[in-house]
Write a protein that holds these residues in place. Structure first.
Motif, mmCIF file in Angstrom:
data_model
loop_
_atom_site.group_PDB
_atom_site.id
_atom_site.type_symbol
_atom_site.label_atom_id
_atom_site.label_comp_id
_atom_site.label_asym_id
_atom_site.label_seq_id
_atom_site.Cartn_x
_atom_site.Cartn_y
_atom_site.Cartn_z
ATOM 1 N N LEU A 52 0.859 -1.277 0.051
ATOM 2 C CA LEU A 52 0.157 -0.046 -0.042
ATOM 3 C C LEU A 52 0.745 1.282 -0.122
ATOM 4 O O LEU A 52 0.830 2.266 -0.767
ATOM 5 C CB LEU A 52 -0.813 -0.062 1.011
ATOM 6 N N LYS A 53 1.793 1.240 0.756
ATOM 7 C CA LYS A 53 2.562 2.498 0.974
ATOM 8 C C LYS A 53 3.433 2.488 -0.441
ATOM 9 O O LYS A 53 3.706 3.758 -0.816
ATOM 10 C CB LYS A 53 3.875 1.994 1.912
ATOM 11 N N LYS A 58 4.430 5.600 -5.326
ATOM 12 C CA LYS A 58 4.438 5.514 -6.752
ATOM 13 C C LYS A 58 3.579 6.589 -7.652
ATOM 14 O O LYS A 58 3.739 7.254 -8.692
ATOM 15 C CB LYS A 58 4.226 4.134 -7.450
ATOM 16 N N LEU A 59 2.326 6.371 -7.155
ATOM 17 C CA LEU A 59 1.302 7.329 -7.558
ATOM 18 C C LEU A 59 1.399 8.648 -7.345
ATOM 19 O O LEU A 59 0.988 9.607 -8.408
ATOM 20 C CB LEU A 59 -0.034 7.111 -7.022
ATOM 21 N N SER A 92 -1.138 -4.561 -6.579
ATOM 22 C CA SER A 92 -0.430 -5.962 -6.219
ATOM 23 C C SER A 92 -0.321 -5.997 -4.748
ATOM 24 O O SER A 92 0.963 -6.248 -4.443
ATOM 25 C CB SER A 92 0.743 -5.988 -7.098
ATOM 26 N N LEU A 93 -1.384 -5.806 -3.966
ATOM 27 C CA LEU A 93 -1.296 -5.649 -2.576
ATOM 28 C C LEU A 93 -0.773 -6.877 -1.911
ATOM 29 O O LEU A 93 -0.208 -6.793 -0.797
ATOM 30 C CB LEU A 93 -2.630 -5.072 -1.880
ATOM 31 N N LEU A 145 -6.222 4.546 -0.822
ATOM 32 C CA LEU A 145 -5.200 3.701 -0.295
ATOM 33 C C LEU A 145 -4.493 4.312 0.791
ATOM 34 O O LEU A 145 -4.270 3.565 2.008
ATOM 35 C CB LEU A 145 -4.016 3.452 -1.437
ATOM 36 N N GLN A 146 -4.486 5.661 1.137
ATOM 37 C CA GLN A 146 -3.815 6.268 2.405
ATOM 38 C C GLN A 146 -5.079 5.864 3.467
ATOM 39 O O GLN A 146 -4.554 5.774 4.522
ATOM 40 C CB GLN A 146 -3.767 7.836 2.165
ATOM 41 N N GLU A 147 -6.349 6.146 3.361
ATOM 42 C CA GLU A 147 -7.131 5.870 4.398
ATOM 43 C C GLU A 147 -7.164 4.486 4.565
ATOM 44 O O GLU A 147 -7.317 4.158 5.916
ATOM 45 C CB GLU A 147 -8.691 6.132 3.738
#
Length: 157
Positions: A52-53, A58-59, A92-93, A145-147
């Motif tokens: 996730l990080k 990357k984003l 790809s978590l 993703l951050q949440e």
């Protein structure tokens, strides 16, 4: 725990820990209204958390790329599959749970995720190998993703 995001676009449904494990937890990932964790929804939290990080970083650093005059989604997906497209690969978590491969495309005119189910156990079978597209802004993906990252436990031991 609950749903973060919208199933119609991108959502993570944080479930209970698996058999009281601190390291494994149920996570459903929804993309374009489809469950991309359809075969196995138990993630290994240390790997899931770090991936996730990495996706968030990357984003945030992602610059727009040319998509060769807007090729068809299927042609672009196949091109990304055949080349080293690590800069486009997202969600790809946890390799054991993800039933689909996902690529993020951000060009001057659009922002979207292409995905295709690779796992033959996925139902309905008619979805396997098909390419799906979800138009979604980069900022929306990062926020979800951050949440999710902020909502899961890091107390794995």
């Amino acid at each position: 725990m609950g749903l973060i995001g919208e199933r119609a676009k991108l959502a993570v449904d944080i479930g209970d820990h698996w058999e009281r494990s601190k390291q494994n937890q149920h996570m459903k990932i929804w993309l374009g209204g489809k469950d991309i964790t359809s075969v196995d929804d138990v993630v290994y939290l240390p790997t899931f958390y770090n991936n996730l990080k990495n996706d968030i970083e990357k984003l945030k650093a992602y610059a727009h790329t040319s998509t060769n005059n807007s090729p068809r989604d299927e042609a672009l997906f196949n091109h990304l599959e055949m080349t080293d497209a690590a800069q486009h690969r997202i969600l790809s978590l946890d390799l054991t749970t993800m039933s689909a491969r996902c690529y993020y495309i951000y060009s001057q005119n659009s922002s979207y995720i292409l995905f295709s189910y690779w796992d033959e156990r996925h139902e309905p079978k008619s979805d396997v190998g098909k390419v799906f597209r979800v138009d979604i802004k980069k900022e929306e993906i990062v926020d979800i993703l951050q949440e999710t990252l902020n909502s899961i436990s890091t107390k794995w031991y």
